[in-house]
Design a protein around this motif. Structure first.
Motif, PDB file in Angstrom:
ATOM      1  N   GLU A 169      50.716  47.830  34.883  1.00 29.90           N
ATOM      2  CA  GLU A 169      49.398  47.803  34.254  1.00 29.90           C
ATOM      3  C   GLU A 169      48.503  46.762  34.914  1.00 29.90           C
ATOM      4  OE1 GLU A 169      49.480  47.432  30.027  1.00 29.90           O
ATOM      5  OE2 GLU A 169      51.012  48.976  29.769  1.00 29.90           O
ATOM      6  N   PHE A 170      47.197  47.043  34.927  1.00 32.44           N
ATOM      7  CA  PHE A 170      46.249  46.078  35.479  1.00 32.44           C
ATOM      8  C   PHE A 170      44.896  46.212  34.794  1.00 32.44           C
ATOM      9  CE2 PHE A 170      45.592  49.858  38.061  1.00 32.44           C
ATOM     10  CZ  PHE A 170      44.218  49.923  38.206  1.00 32.44           C
ATOM     11  N   THR A 171      44.145  45.112  34.835  1.00 29.68           N
ATOM     12  CA  THR A 171      42.785  45.076  34.305  1.00 29.68           C
ATOM     13  C   THR A 171      41.859  44.571  35.409  1.00 29.68           C
ATOM     14  OG1 THR A 171      43.580  44.602  32.070  1.00 29.68           O
ATOM     15  CG2 THR A 171      41.265  44.121  32.534  1.00 29.68           C
ATOM     16  N   PRO A 172      40.880  45.353  35.839  1.00 27.48           N
ATOM     17  CA  PRO A 172      39.924  44.863  36.847  1.00 27.48           C
ATOM     18  C   PRO A 172      39.004  43.800  36.241  1.00 27.48           C
ATOM     19  CG  PRO A 172      39.897  47.276  36.675  1.00 27.48           C
ATOM     20  CD  PRO A 172      40.618  46.753  35.478  1.00 27.48           C
ATOM     21  N   TYR A 173      38.631  42.822  37.059  1.00 28.01           N
ATOM     22  CA  TYR A 173      37.696  41.794  36.582  1.00 28.01           C
ATOM     23  C   TYR A 173      37.054  41.113  37.784  1.00 28.01           C
ATOM     24  CZ  TYR A 173      40.818  38.014  37.984  1.00 28.01           C
ATOM     25  OH  TYR A 173      41.585  37.146  38.725  1.00 28.01           O
ATOM     26  N   GLY A 174      35.849  40.626  37.607  1.00 26.90           N
ATOM     27  CA  GLY A 174      35.190  39.810  38.623  1.00 26.90           C
ATOM     28  C   GLY A 174      35.087  40.464  39.990  1.00 26.90           C
ATOM     29  N   GLU A 175      34.322  39.850  40.842  1.00 29.66           N
ATOM     30  CA  GLU A 175      34.158  40.354  42.212  1.00 29.66           C
ATOM     31  C   GLU A 175      35.249  39.821  43.107  1.00 29.66           C
ATOM     32  OE1 GLU A 175      30.987  39.452  45.688  1.00 29.66           O
ATOM     33  OE2 GLU A 175      30.096  40.306  43.868  1.00 29.66           O
ATOM     34  N   SER A 176      35.786  40.684  43.950  1.00 34.44           N
ATOM     35  CA  SER A 176      36.839  40.282  44.882  1.00 34.44           C
ATOM     36  C   SER A 176      36.230  39.661  46.142  1.00 34.44           C
ATOM     37  CB  SER A 176      37.681  41.496  45.262  1.00 34.44           C
ATOM     38  OG  SER A 176      38.539  41.198  46.346  1.00 34.44           O
TER      39      SER A 176
END
Length: 297
Positions: free
Chosen positions: A189-196
């Motif tokens: 599982e993962f949650t996207p967040y912020g700019e890479s």
């Protein structure tokens, strides 16, 4: 004479007791323990379909010298939600956990509750990190496929392995999982967040289930872990078995786990992997790519 009358009028106008709109505040109860719901509690409880629905809420108190059974008042709650009538503190302990449960919830429907600490145990004037009242919601979300048959690749020990995988999303939440991650049989599982740091179209990823946090002072990330079995998974890739896999989210100021649904690409940095024949390797990548036709709409 005029001056005396003006002074009298001024004093009267500043007397709150003579102001018809003035209502005295509720006095603090004697010997109040000052119990409150901690500010760190999550108001939105989201549960997977088929799992028990139990939301844990932490309460804190300032006076801790004795055991205490603190009443919890349910101001309002949907009928499927069960709120305990009290929470118990043990002598010397500042925190206690209230567990709210629910049965018969319909998937994707939001249920709500509104609770507060019993009046004799709450101080409305105390400076605390929280509140004597708490409002929350509960939701059963289902996993839905958003990417079908994407291509996953991992080159380890100089051999490239390839699988097909699906990416699923949990209800309307910004929470995803990769099925059968790297052929392990486990979902990640993962949650996207912020700019890479990789690019503006990319977001960093916070990994969730089936991982343990890892930080050696240089690299930060997660060890791949079978949460249900309670052990590190062992699985075959080609002619070797993976014994331990460390996924690197950050190394220095750069991030190495990122995704772009626009560019249809995801990357999981591998800090190291060890194998059953005592081989190991460092610094490679597990990637996922897909095309527009792989997306479920």
């Amino acid at each position: 004479m005029v001056l005396t009358m003006m002074l009298t009028m001024t004093i009267a106008s500043c007397d709150d007791a003579n102001d018809n709109d003035y209502t005295p505040g509720t006095p603090t109860p004697e010997n109040c323990m000052t119990v409150y719901f901690n500010a760190g509690n999550t108001a939105e409880g989201v549960f997977e379909e088929g799992t028990p629905v139990a939301q844990e809420i932490t309460l804190t108190r300032k006076v801790t010298d004795a055991d205490a059974e603190v009443p919890i008042v349910c101001r309002n709650a949907d009928s499927v939600i069960k709120v305990p009538s009290s929470v118990t503190f043990k002598a010397g302990e500042a925190t206690a956990v209230l567990t709210i449960t629910a049965e018969g919830m319909e998937p994707s429907k939001v249920y709500s509750y509104d609770i507060e600490v019993g009046e004799a145990f709450a101080d409305p004037y105390a400076e605390v990190s929280g509140s004597s009242r708490f409002m929350g919601t509960m939701l059963i979300a289902t996993w839905e496929t958003v990417v079908k048959n994407a291509t996953m690749k991992w080159s380890n020990l100089s051999v490239t392995h390839e699988w097909t995988t699906d990416i699923e999303k949990l209800g309307n939440l910004d929470r995803y999982r990769v099925k059968n991650f790297a052929g392990s049989g486990l979902d990640l599982e993962f949650t996207p967040y912020g700019e890479s740091s990789y690019g503006k179209a990319y977001q960093q990823m916070k990994l969730g289930r089936n991982v343990e946090e890892y930080d050696d002072g240089t690299a930060r990330g997660y060890l791949f872990y079978d949460a249900e079995a309670g052990k590190y998974p062992v699985w075959s890739t080609g002619n070797v078995e993976v014994k331990e896999l460390c996924l690197m989210t950050h190394y220095g100021s750069s991030d190495y786990c990122y995704i772009s649904f626009k560019d249809r690409f995801a990357n999981f940095g591998v800090y190291y992997a060890t194998y059953n024949d005592d081989q190991y390797d460092y610094y490679n990548y597990i990637t996922i790519v897909w095309k527009e036709e792989n997306e479920k709409r």
